[in-house]
Scaffold this motif. Structure first.
Motif, PDB file in Angstrom:
ATOM      1  N   THR A 116     -22.427  -1.615  12.096  1.00  0.00           N
ATOM      2  CA  THR A 116     -23.630  -2.317  12.548  1.00  0.00           C
ATOM      3  C   THR A 116     -23.489  -3.816  12.356  1.00  0.00           C
ATOM      4  OG1 THR A 116     -24.966  -0.390  11.955  1.00  0.00           O
ATOM      5  CG2 THR A 116     -26.112  -2.463  12.288  1.00  0.00           C
ATOM      6  N   VAL A 120     -23.463  -6.859  15.296  1.00  0.00           N
ATOM      7  CA  VAL A 120     -24.300  -8.055  15.277  1.00  0.00           C
ATOM      8  C   VAL A 120     -23.437  -9.313  15.284  1.00  0.00           C
ATOM      9  CG1 VAL A 120     -26.056  -9.301  13.971  1.00  0.00           C
ATOM     10  CG2 VAL A 120     -26.137  -6.824  14.087  1.00  0.00           C
ATOM     11  N   ASP A 205     -28.493  -9.571   8.560  1.00  0.00           N
ATOM     12  CA  ASP A 205     -28.766  -9.242   9.962  1.00  0.00           C
ATOM     13  C   ASP A 205     -29.643 -10.301  10.622  1.00  0.00           C
ATOM     14  OD1 ASP A 205     -27.286  -6.908   9.866  1.00  0.00           O
ATOM     15  OD2 ASP A 205     -28.990  -5.712   9.166  1.00  0.00           O
ATOM     16  N   LEU A 209     -28.831 -12.927  13.593  1.00  0.00           N
ATOM     17  CA  LEU A 209     -29.669 -12.879  14.792  1.00  0.00           C
ATOM     18  C   LEU A 209     -30.393 -14.200  15.021  1.00  0.00           C
ATOM     19  CD1 LEU A 209     -31.244  -9.307  14.633  1.00  0.00           C
ATOM     20  CD2 LEU A 209     -29.637 -10.172  16.326  1.00  0.00           C
ATOM     21  N   PHE A 263     -31.832  -6.209  19.784  1.00  0.00           N
ATOM     22  CA  PHE A 263     -31.423  -6.217  18.390  1.00  0.00           C
ATOM     23  C   PHE A 263     -32.577  -6.543  17.454  1.00  0.00           C
ATOM     24  CE2 PHE A 263     -27.078  -5.912  19.743  1.00  0.00           C
ATOM     25  CZ  PHE A 263     -26.435  -5.349  18.656  1.00  0.00           C
ATOM     26  N   ASN A 297     -28.424   1.493  19.720  1.00  0.00           N
ATOM     27  CA  ASN A 297     -27.860   0.236  20.201  1.00  0.00           C
ATOM     28  C   ASN A 297     -26.386   0.368  20.540  1.00  0.00           C
ATOM     29  OD1 ASN A 297     -29.734  -1.775  20.550  1.00  0.00           O
ATOM     30  ND2 ASN A 297     -29.704  -2.427  18.430  1.00  0.00           N
ATOM     31  N   ASN A 301     -25.341  -1.241  24.127  1.00  0.00           N
ATOM     32  CA  ASN A 301     -24.357  -2.315  24.255  1.00  0.00           C
ATOM     33  C   ASN A 301     -23.434  -2.095  25.446  1.00  0.00           C
ATOM     34  OD1 ASN A 301     -25.321  -3.684  22.029  1.00  0.00           O
ATOM     35  ND2 ASN A 301     -23.932  -2.663  20.599  1.00  0.00           N
TER      36      ASN A 301
END
Length: 355
Positions: A116, A120, A205, A209, A263, A297, A301
């Motif tokens: 994960t 990201v 995260d 982001l 996201f 996700n 993607n």
């Protein structure tokens, strides 16, 4: 007729497995979708030198991280849930582990967290590459090279998995257990002092982001400025055109918006789950939705960064056509079919796809 108490007990015992079976079926479909989509990305990347670009390397890294989720993490959850439903065994009995012994969750938990983080981070690197393409188009080939891209990908994988393994160094305070609510291996705090370590994940995260959002905002602002500059030039001539960015600009802006929103929508429930777990609260349905929205996700993607690419879809058609011709014998070798047969096979294939 059964007594009312017996009927209520029977219905509650029956509905619980039915709900679990529906969830497991959805997990199986999600695993197949993630695996097929990301395998196609890797096949296209490995089979076409024109995709051996910095952006292609980043997409391949993203596909590899998502593929690990679809091939290892999700099937393990499916295996565990089917074993619990069919055999009626506990998670530890199913895996043959005793208290204090090594469990598969100590692999599945960091693997899911690390993949994960890689996803990201790769999205962030893709945004940087896109921003350089828009802001410095003449210097792109000097700033963005294959060697630098591979180095950044390797650094991101190492950093992400070191971060994912960090809670294992605090085993007295944090444990990795199979959570029946999320149907995954999750980090669980053993003491109230472990909340700082648990907050590392959502902090990382949202920091990445946030950086991605800031870079994309700069890129979109540059696109708007280019649009206004083109409008000013067209007003100075006899031709008057509307202020619309080019097709590539529109596509880049749409990709930016979709990725950032997807996201953010995926990580907000996880952040809420971390806060709830630190407070000692539990909401089973919310926990399941939070983790599996994040897992989905790995499938989205593929749609956002590959299936929307015209060159990628063209390459998939080429691979499909080549496979059809190989099955029909229209390949080089001792047994070669006639040219007319190959043409008819191609016409039939194209006609089927168009219809």
């Amino acid at each position: 007729m059964l007594p009312a108490a017996t009927q209520s007990n029977f219905s509650s015992e029956t509905l619980m497995p039915i709900g679990t079976i529906i969830k497991v079926c959805g997990m199986v479909v999600l695993s197949i979708s993630i695996t097929v989509g990301n395998v196609l990305i890797l096949l296209v990347f490995l089979g076409s030198k024109r995709f051996w670009t910095p952006q292609g390397y980043l997409k391949a890294s993203l596909a590899l991280a998502d593929l690990a989720v679809g091939v290892v993490v999700v099937p393990y959850s499916v295996y565990t849930e089917i074993g619990i439903i069919v055999l009626g065994k506990d998670h530890k009995e199913l895996n043959g582990t005793q208290e204090g012994a090594f469990e598969p969750c100590y692999i599945m938990g960091p693997l899911f967290a690390g993949c994960t983080f890689v996803s990201v981070t790769t999205i962030f690197l893709l945004s940087v590459e896109m921003s350089i393409t828009v802001l410095k188009p003449l210097h792109k080939h000097l700033l963005v090279t294959k060697q630098r891209t591979v180095f950044l990908i390797a650094c991101s994988w190492v950093l992400c998995f070191v971060l994912a393994l960090m809670p294992l160094f605090f085993r007295q305070e944090i444990n990795i257990v199979y959570n029946r609510c999320s149907m995954m291996c999750n980090y669980a705090s053993r003491s109230s002092s472990s909340w700082k370590v648990m907050l590392i994940f959502p902090t990382f995260d949202f920091s990445v982001l946030g950086g991605t959002f800031a870079i994309n905002l700069i890129t979109f602002t540059a696109i708007r400025q280019f649009c206004q500059a083109r409008t000013h030039l067209t007003h100075s001539t006899s031709q008057k055109k509307s202020c619309r960015p080019s097709f590539s600009d529109i596509k880049a802006a749409k990709t930016i918006a979709v990725v950032v929103l997807s996201f953010i929508a995926s990580f907000v429930p996880i952040a809420v789950y971390v806060v709830i777990s630190i407070l000692g609260l539990e909401c089973c349905q919310f926990t399941f939705c939070a983790f599996w929205i994040l897992t989905s996700n790995s499938c989205w993607n593929v749609v956002i960064y590959s299936l929307r690419d015209k060159k990628f879809r063209h390459r998939i058609k080429e691979l499909y056509t080549r496979a059809v011709l190989r099955r029909s014998g229209c390949t080089s070798g001792p047994k070669v079919a006639s040219v007319g047969a190959c043409v008819s096979v191609l016409k039939e294939t194209l006609h089927t796809e168009s219809s």
